[in-house]
Design an enzyme around this catalytic site. Structure first.
Site, PDB file in Angstrom:
ATOM      1  N   GLY A 112      -4.343   5.891  -4.950  1.00  0.00           N
ATOM      2  CA  GLY A 112      -4.249   5.458  -6.343  1.00  0.00           C
ATOM      3  C   GLY A 112      -4.458   6.567  -7.343  1.00  0.00           C
ATOM      4  O   GLY A 112      -4.150   7.733  -7.081  1.00  0.00           O
ATOM      5  N   LEU A 131       1.342   0.713  -2.163  1.00  0.00           N
ATOM      6  CA  LEU A 131       1.075   2.014  -2.784  1.00  0.00           C
ATOM      7  C   LEU A 131       0.325   2.956  -1.833  1.00  0.00           C
ATOM      8  O   LEU A 131      -0.750   2.616  -1.325  1.00  0.00           O
ATOM      9  CB  LEU A 131       0.229   1.796  -4.059  1.00  0.00           C
ATOM     10  CG  LEU A 131       0.016   3.034  -4.927  1.00  0.00           C
ATOM     11  CD1 LEU A 131       1.312   3.515  -5.534  1.00  0.00           C
ATOM     12  CD2 LEU A 131      -1.012   2.741  -6.019  1.00  0.00           C
ATOM     13  N   ASP A 132       0.880   4.150  -1.626  1.00  0.00           N
ATOM     14  CA  ASP A 132       0.219   5.218  -0.869  1.00  0.00           C
ATOM     15  C   ASP A 132      -0.078   4.840   0.578  1.00  0.00           C
ATOM     16  O   ASP A 132      -0.992   5.395   1.202  1.00  0.00           O
ATOM     17  CB  ASP A 132      -1.086   5.649  -1.567  1.00  0.00           C
ATOM     18  CG  ASP A 132      -0.826   6.238  -2.939  1.00  0.00           C
ATOM     19  OD1 ASP A 132       0.283   6.733  -3.169  1.00  0.00           O
ATOM     20  OD2 ASP A 132      -1.725   6.192  -3.793  1.00  0.00           O
ATOM     21  N   GLN A 133       0.693   3.879   1.123  1.00  0.00           N
ATOM     22  CA  GLN A 133       0.446   3.427   2.501  1.00  0.00           C
ATOM     23  C   GLN A 133       1.581   3.832   3.440  1.00  0.00           C
ATOM     24  O   GLN A 133       1.522   3.528   4.630  1.00  0.00           O
ATOM     25  CB  GLN A 133       0.299   1.895   2.541  1.00  0.00           C
ATOM     26  CG  GLN A 133      -0.830   1.357   1.685  1.00  0.00           C
ATOM     27  CD  GLN A 133      -2.182   1.850   2.141  1.00  0.00           C
ATOM     28  OE1 GLN A 133      -2.438   1.981   3.323  1.00  0.00           O
ATOM     29  NE2 GLN A 133      -3.050   2.171   1.192  1.00  0.00           N
ATOM     30  N   ARG A 187      -3.403   5.496  11.335  1.00  0.00           N
ATOM     31  CA  ARG A 187      -2.796   5.785  10.037  1.00  0.00           C
ATOM     32  C   ARG A 187      -1.762   6.891  10.120  1.00  0.00           C
ATOM     33  O   ARG A 187      -0.978   7.083   9.199  1.00  0.00           O
ATOM     34  CB  ARG A 187      -3.906   6.167   9.036  1.00  0.00           C
ATOM     35  CG  ARG A 187      -3.430   6.501   7.626  1.00  0.00           C
ATOM     36  CD  ARG A 187      -2.802   5.286   6.954  1.00  0.00           C
ATOM     37  NE  ARG A 187      -2.230   5.582   5.633  1.00  0.00           N
ATOM     38  CZ  ARG A 187      -0.977   6.001   5.447  1.00  0.00           C
ATOM     39  NH1 ARG A 187      -0.168   6.173   6.485  1.00  0.00           N
ATOM     40  NH2 ARG A 187      -0.534   6.240   4.234  1.00  0.00           N
TER      41      ARG A 187
END
Lengths: 303, 303, 303, 303
Positions: free
Chosen positions: C220, C246-248, D230
């Site tokens: 974020g 977002l940002d994943q 991740r």
């Protein structure tokens, strides 16, 4: 120094996972059409399943390098028959071929002088289960490492260079010991004696040395002193195969650390110890995993 | 090449924050008791507030180095009176003293040959507000950089080395230009001509060069070709002050990148471009911030 | 914003070396015996010469990934016939297949907001001949980049988000522009607007974003402020494919820089600029070279 | 577990060089004019020679931090009189003051669970003469480390958490042991139990923990598994002071390693071992050298 028969494999050598026995072909040849397909067809035709392929083409020199790892489960050739059968591929392409079985962990001798940080690091890794080979003997020109070797359960041999017969006699004793122990990889873990060509010649690309500089900077003695005098801002360590020319062998691994004017020579030495141990361990693991191919003084180091 | 008067300061030079004008003393002397207190007492006695102190003692050589930055707000000495007044401290301690005013951004000449990546990087940083000095002129032995310099609003001068009079005439023209522009820092941003001792001697520790290797490895020409031939696993770049001996000057900054056998010479060149631009920019900023002290061929580079 | 037909390919796109036209197959399938041999046999049978193979087996998930690059010289299938013919291999192994032709450089749109360091870096690299795609259009919600784009000869479009219709209208105009320009890769070069799912959904694994932290830390806004507040000693940047979360998205490249307590937020921002530009450029080059395979939220990034 | 009196200092603690006994003042106060000069004048007035000064001004918070190291040779105050006398400086400036004597090596307890790589690394460094404190006791909730501790000559205590009284009783026994041994620094060397607030509260900024991620990413359990899931391309380790909030304490040291999709969770664990040992050792040395000041959840870590 009197062990009459080769030492047993140490308890630290991890067993290969069942059903995952593999073999590795390391190939070097002039670049040509069809190599990849020919190798794959040969292995497939004999029931092997290819589990890893890496290759490299040196466009300047027109050379092709490949590492093929294949599962032996279902393969219809006995270990000793692989290379003869593979001649149908290797001869047309004029390949140099090396066959390795990763689960046959090489018998390793570690040579060390006064400083023991690389030695202790390797023995700790062996105990933790890292694949650094089977350390069957530790040899030193210093007497200090008996207790450490006892702790790790590895035979220690003190071979002083100033005994009767001097260094030639010591090298003879060393060669005799390496042969008796059927050593397949010699690791110079800050061994501060230059090995004579007789020893080096017996173990081509089978002697790993750690040099405490970023070669080709600071070849030879006292690299940290010279790095300090030059005022460098980066120091490093280099793991390479020993050749008869000092510090000129093929490089496997290099790594670095940033330093400043605040770092004294002693600080560089301390920082360097960490680098040396790490870099040497990485190189040993690459060699043991059959990931290194040497050509023309340079090492192809696969993934 | 015809600008009759020195160029104006470019629009890119950031103004110092109001009320934060500072001065920097760079001190070198034999180590002794009481230096820190004497310097602090002098500054305090004249109403200065010390905003930063860094020091270094070289125990081997018995030398003391200090950088003291102090606010000028409240300080009771005029800029020109600082050094004379400071003699009460510097003389008893046999100090070499340099006085710098960081908000007086040095006038910078960038010298460049065919490759423009370091030049563009420096001009971009200047425009972004990074403290890389005030680039008042760009000089090249190639004619190619006019458009880039126009874009960034910096005067460009083409000084070919193969004109009438050859290289000696070119160096004369260069010196004349640097003097006319009152240049205080010369940045060799991949300038592939060796500067003669006449030029170098005029700008002691005022000429920054970027060399595309980790010095002292690969001094001289074609370092990437030689790094590739040697099979290194780490390449690097070195920013240093130019001295009359090629690639032997005091090192300010070095940085590295890992490479593999897959990297061709061209790959090393491309990887190196990024390193060179970064390392040179860091060095320029350190110089501009008065964070570098040179002694005996080595650079003390403060935080 | 009125260009009626797609822009021409820029002059910066390097031509492929003659006789070296290649194609790349990117394969994903359940792990099984014989995949490597089947692929090699197919290509060999059609006269292709395999010039590079990389593969990866995810043992946990039982998945096999492969990138095969082969020379088209001698290959007997037309470009459009490759995938249909390859079904004889891909169907039995239940492969997902992607076919790429590296010399067909993708048409790239760069989206940017106020800060232009990543934009300028990409355009500089394009001009230097690095394979960052063919930048056919630059789009910004800020009006500031016209001069830079003119300098590099790339069309610039200002699409403000606060115009009539607000952000939905802006996204519509954006999509129309991307389609008109036949854009194949969208690079978010510090574009500070969140793209809506409609845009993201049109370009699966075709939108590259640079995030100014080491994801998953500091997802974020204002990551440098939060890194400073936490007192971290390492900052970083992350290039990833944008997804609706977002940002994943899958991470292609990350890199880091060491920082200290001396670094203010502004210092982190400045250090970060260098990281962001480098990390984004590496990711763009990997995408353009067809070296990335995505599965299950993670990216397999070949050599 | 029955040692009635504190253990002797181990043989590994290096003696300070003769004539170089120093003291360190660690100062925190609101930023103000004249601090540096006042401190220097105080020390100078009492005959001390300042051998090192480092300072930091946090402009945002208006705070000043300083580390001053001074030689005790010639200093006219007894150790116990320094702080009372220094009140003439510290009170006007509202300083928090800590006085440390670097040659008084802190008594260290190392707490460890099953994995011993950080423990062995610290003990090896102690033996090599690195300044990692005086390890007077090793405590574990696992019984496995007796032999290693015997080898290094350090007392080992097994305090299981599943004994009578459970974890509360274990923590009581732990506190009793730490007090009996007059422990001044607790090192959590991969101790996988969360310490209760009672223990943590007794040792503010005196408990060093190593966390196997780049905090604030992957707080809590199984960070390598989560990093793998991740798909990160960089892993790291973080040394921080333990506070009652898990993994939220002030960070002293972080370092990283690049990883790829080829690295399994087990590979990350193995790579991480090296990082953890290095990062923890650096943090211990910084603490022992009195180079850390904590304010507001962040650590000022000097040179």
């Amino acid at each position: 120094m009197t062990a009459p028969s080769p030492s047993e494999r140490s308890a630290f050598v991890p067993a290969p996972p069942p059903g995952r026995r593999t073999a590795v072909l390391l190939l070097t040849c002039p670049d040509a059409r069809g190599i990849v397909a020919a190798v794959a067809a040969f292995l497939s035709g004999h029931g092997a399943n290819i589990v890893d392929v890496e290759q490299h083409t040196d466009a300047d020199e027109g050379l092709f390098f490949q590492r093929v790892e294949f599962a032996l489960d279902g393969f219809d050739l006995a270990d000793d028959d692989v290379l003869p059968a593979f001649r149908e591929v290797s001869e047309p392409f004029a390949m140099e071929v090396e066959l390795r079985f990763p689960e046959r962990v090489p018998r390793v001798a570690v040579l060390v002088s006064g400083q023991d940080h690389c030695l202790l690091d390797l023995l700790s890794r062996a105990r933790t289960g890292e694949r650094v080979g089977d350390v069957v003997v530790v040899v030193s020109n210093h007497p200090d490492h008996q207790a450490s070797c006892d702790f790790f359960g590895v035979p220690f041999h003190h071979l002083p260079v100033d005994g009767p017969g001097g260094k030639p006699a010591q090298e003879q004793a060393l060669v005799a010991l390496l042969e008796r122990e059927r050593v397949e990889l010699v690791v110079l873990a800050r061994y501060m004696q230059v090995l004579g060509p007789d020893v080096v010649g017996r173990y081509p690309h089978r002697i790993l040395n750690i040099h405490h500089s970023l070669l080709p900077a600071f070849v030879g003695a006292k690299p940290y002193h010279r790095a300090h005098a030059r005022g460098v801002k980066v120091i490093g360590a280099t793991a390479h195969y020993a050749t008869v020319e000092l510090d000129q062998g093929p490089i496997l691994v290099q790594d670095v650390a940033a330093v400043t004017h605040r770092d004294s020579v002693e600080d560089l030495v301390a920082r360097g110890r960490d680098l040396e141990a790490l870099v040497l361990a990485r190189a040993v693991k690459l060699h043991v995993a059959a990931k290194v191919l040497v050509h023309g003084g340079r090492a192809v180091v696969f993934g």
